[in-house]
Design an enzyme around this catalytic site. Sequence first.
Site, mmCIF file in Angstrom:
data_model
loop_
_atom_site.group_PDB
_atom_site.id
_atom_site.type_symbol
_atom_site.label_atom_id
_atom_site.label_comp_id
_atom_site.label_asym_id
_atom_site.label_seq_id
_atom_site.Cartn_x
_atom_site.Cartn_y
_atom_site.Cartn_z
ATOM 1 N N MET A 37 1.024 -1.010 0.023
ATOM 2 C CA MET A 37 -0.006 0.214 0.132
ATOM 3 C C MET A 37 0.986 1.330 0.058
ATOM 4 O O MET A 37 0.223 2.174 0.346
ATOM 5 C CB MET A 37 -0.983 -0.090 1.341
ATOM 6 C CG MET A 37 -1.897 -1.242 1.101
ATOM 7 S SD MET A 37 -3.189 -1.020 2.326
ATOM 8 C CE MET A 37 -2.633 -0.728 3.791
ATOM 9 N N HIS A 44 8.975 -3.484 3.195
ATOM 10 C CA HIS A 44 8.572 -3.694 1.974
ATOM 11 C C HIS A 44 9.853 -3.902 1.149
ATOM 12 O O HIS A 44 9.802 -4.851 0.175
ATOM 13 C CB HIS A 44 7.957 -2.485 1.301
ATOM 14 C CG HIS A 44 6.819 -2.096 2.221
ATOM 15 N ND1 HIS A 44 6.753 -0.807 2.976
ATOM 16 C CD2 HIS A 44 5.488 -2.515 2.141
ATOM 17 C CE1 HIS A 44 5.525 -0.491 3.565
ATOM 18 N NE2 HIS A 44 4.647 -1.637 3.158
ATOM 19 N N GLN A 155 5.654 -11.542 7.007
ATOM 20 C CA GLN A 155 5.214 -12.465 8.207
ATOM 21 C C GLN A 155 4.555 -11.439 9.135
ATOM 22 O O GLN A 155 3.767 -11.945 10.184
ATOM 23 C CB GLN A 155 6.309 -13.120 8.911
ATOM 24 C CG GLN A 155 5.872 -14.055 9.917
ATOM 25 C CD GLN A 155 6.798 -14.434 10.999
ATOM 26 O OE1 GLN A 155 8.108 -14.995 10.729
ATOM 27 N NE2 GLN A 155 6.526 -14.127 12.266
ATOM 28 N N LYS A 156 4.865 -10.076 9.013
ATOM 29 C CA LYS A 156 4.353 -9.008 9.864
ATOM 30 C C LYS A 156 2.934 -9.189 9.759
ATOM 31 O O LYS A 156 2.189 -8.809 10.812
ATOM 32 C CB LYS A 156 4.720 -7.732 9.136
ATOM 33 C CG LYS A 156 4.153 -6.351 9.585
ATOM 34 C CD LYS A 156 4.545 -6.157 11.025
ATOM 35 C CE LYS A 156 3.946 -4.940 11.588
ATOM 36 N NZ LYS A 156 2.666 -4.588 11.097
ATOM 37 N N GLN A 160 -2.632 -12.500 7.400
ATOM 38 C CA GLN A 160 -2.802 -12.135 5.826
ATOM 39 C C GLN A 160 -2.111 -13.292 5.016
ATOM 40 O O GLN A 160 -2.572 -13.721 3.928
ATOM 41 C CB GLN A 160 -2.530 -10.683 5.366
ATOM 42 C CG GLN A 160 -2.177 -10.350 4.135
ATOM 43 C CD GLN A 160 -1.875 -8.992 3.917
ATOM 44 O OE1 GLN A 160 -2.564 -7.964 3.821
ATOM 45 N NE2 GLN A 160 -0.519 -8.621 3.844
ATOM 46 N N VAL A 183 10.886 -7.416 9.442
ATOM 47 C CA VAL A 183 12.289 -6.343 9.778
ATOM 48 C C VAL A 183 11.533 -5.478 10.805
ATOM 49 O O VAL A 183 10.675 -5.013 10.818
ATOM 50 C CB VAL A 183 12.223 -5.545 8.274
ATOM 51 C CG1 VAL A 183 13.569 -4.689 8.545
ATOM 52 C CG2 VAL A 183 12.625 -6.618 7.303
ATOM 53 N N SER A 192 6.568 -0.534 10.316
ATOM 54 C CA SER A 192 5.037 -0.408 9.797
ATOM 55 C C SER A 192 4.887 1.108 9.263
ATOM 56 O O SER A 192 5.461 2.093 9.805
ATOM 57 C CB SER A 192 4.106 -0.621 11.030
ATOM 58 O OG SER A 192 2.876 -0.016 10.558
ATOM 59 N N ARG A 194 2.201 2.758 9.538
ATOM 60 C CA ARG A 194 1.395 3.484 10.543
ATOM 61 C C ARG A 194 2.494 3.997 11.837
ATOM 62 O O ARG A 194 1.923 4.618 12.598
ATOM 63 C CB ARG A 194 0.439 2.494 10.939
ATOM 64 C CG ARG A 194 -0.457 2.158 10.092
ATOM 65 C CD ARG A 194 -1.916 1.335 10.452
ATOM 66 N NE ARG A 194 -3.018 1.429 9.621
ATOM 67 C CZ ARG A 194 -3.119 0.462 8.835
ATOM 68 N NH1 ARG A 194 -2.395 -0.941 8.944
ATOM 69 N NH2 ARG A 194 -4.171 0.552 7.975
HETATM 70 P P1 AMP Z 1 1.314 -2.982 3.628
HETATM 71 O O1 AMP Z 1 1.881 -1.806 2.742
HETATM 72 O O2 AMP Z 1 1.396 -2.648 4.972
HETATM 73 O O3 AMP Z 1 -0.054 -3.792 2.902
HETATM 74 O O4 AMP Z 1 2.492 -4.233 3.418
HETATM 75 C C1 AMP Z 1 2.778 -4.738 2.169
HETATM 76 C C2 AMP Z 1 3.475 -6.047 2.544
HETATM 77 O O5 AMP Z 1 4.832 -5.663 3.265
HETATM 78 C C3 AMP Z 1 2.677 -7.153 3.179
HETATM 79 O O6 AMP Z 1 3.045 -8.537 2.831
HETATM 80 C C4 AMP Z 1 3.420 -7.099 4.716
HETATM 81 O O7 AMP Z 1 3.135 -8.102 5.280
HETATM 82 C C5 AMP Z 1 4.929 -6.395 4.361
HETATM 83 N N1 AMP Z 1 5.226 -5.855 5.620
HETATM 84 C C6 AMP Z 1 4.908 -4.727 6.158
HETATM 85 N N2 AMP Z 1 5.724 -4.534 7.192
HETATM 86 C C7 AMP Z 1 6.733 -5.403 7.179
HETATM 87 C C8 AMP Z 1 8.120 -5.561 8.196
HETATM 88 N N3 AMP Z 1 8.212 -4.750 9.175
HETATM 89 N N4 AMP Z 1 8.681 -6.541 7.776
HETATM 90 C C9 AMP Z 1 8.446 -7.424 6.646
HETATM 91 N N5 AMP Z 1 7.671 -7.273 5.860
HETATM 92 C C10 AMP Z 1 6.429 -6.229 5.964
#
Ligand code: AMP
Length: 293
Positions: A37, A44, A155-156, A160, A183, A192, A194
């Site tokens: 996103m 990411h 895995q975060k 999902q 990470v 995150s 957020r």
């Molecule tokens: P999002 O943009 O939050 O929808 O995340 C996109 C992808 O990045 C998803 O598969 C998340 O699980 C992954 N992701 C988000 N935060 C982390 C993190 N800290 N470490 C590894 N992958 C992440």
Amino acid sequence: MTQPPSLPQVVTTTAALRACVAAARRQGRSIGLVPTMGALHAGHLSLVDASVGECSFTVVTIFVNPMQFGPQEDFHRYPRDLGADLAALAGHGADLVFAPQVEEIYPPGHATRVEMRGVAEPLEGRCRPGHFSGVATVVLKLFNIATPDVAYFGQKDYQQSLVVRRLAADLDLPIAIRVCPIVREPDGLALSSRNRYLSTAEREQALTLSQSLRLAADLVAAGQRDAAHVLARMRELFAVAPQVRLDYLVLVDPETLAEVRAITGPTLAAVAAQVGSTRLIDNALLSPPTAHP
Ligand code: AMP
């Protein structure tokens, strides 16, 4: 003279994405997909690196999917900065960014949703009704448009990743799903998009999430098998973090998400909490010490 790191090409329509992927296929390249996103961070980028390492054409999608946000959630304030995201991707080797507008994905008249039971129901499914339906719908659409060989998730968002694996298996999608490690910041906070909402004081208390998971891992590694005991010790940490309001704190089977009473095999510790106005999630896979004969 050294060249600046190359930026990936950006497309905003499904037609353009399909054309680029078709051209890559004609060159015999394998397609890796990293759905995001945006508001990209090192978590990411670790997915991008995994795709670039394994596939010869990597597509990163940047789309804040309205269907996965509840009416009271942060869809409108979710950070959006395509320029910063492209800068973050520089040098990582992604080939293409797909950054569509909402109408491109959900044109007027769009009326289909994917509904999942089972692993989509507890935890996040209970706290965020409709969330996984939105996730499964957009992921299926992205899979259909980008037709990847491999797709990468973190895995975060553990639940999902289970939902996406289930989706691929149930709908016979010929796509391998990879789940990459979480990470974290040096102090343990899971990265995150957020986290940027947190005040300094909230960020300090947000550390309780990862600290409680660390404690659980230590207790289990030391031989503790009683889930109720481990959860009680974890909750003690939250008792001194008044700005953190727990949504759930559980020890569950990593495949079914059913709560466990005894930690006798691989177990997922998962936590979700509201920190001020920001909702955070984190998790850790725990493995009890193997019994020696
Ligand atoms: P999002 O943009 O939050 O929808 O995340 C996109 C992808 O990045 C998803 O598969 C998340 O699980 C992954 N992701 C988000 N935060 C982390 C993190 N800290 N470490 C590894 N992958 C992440």
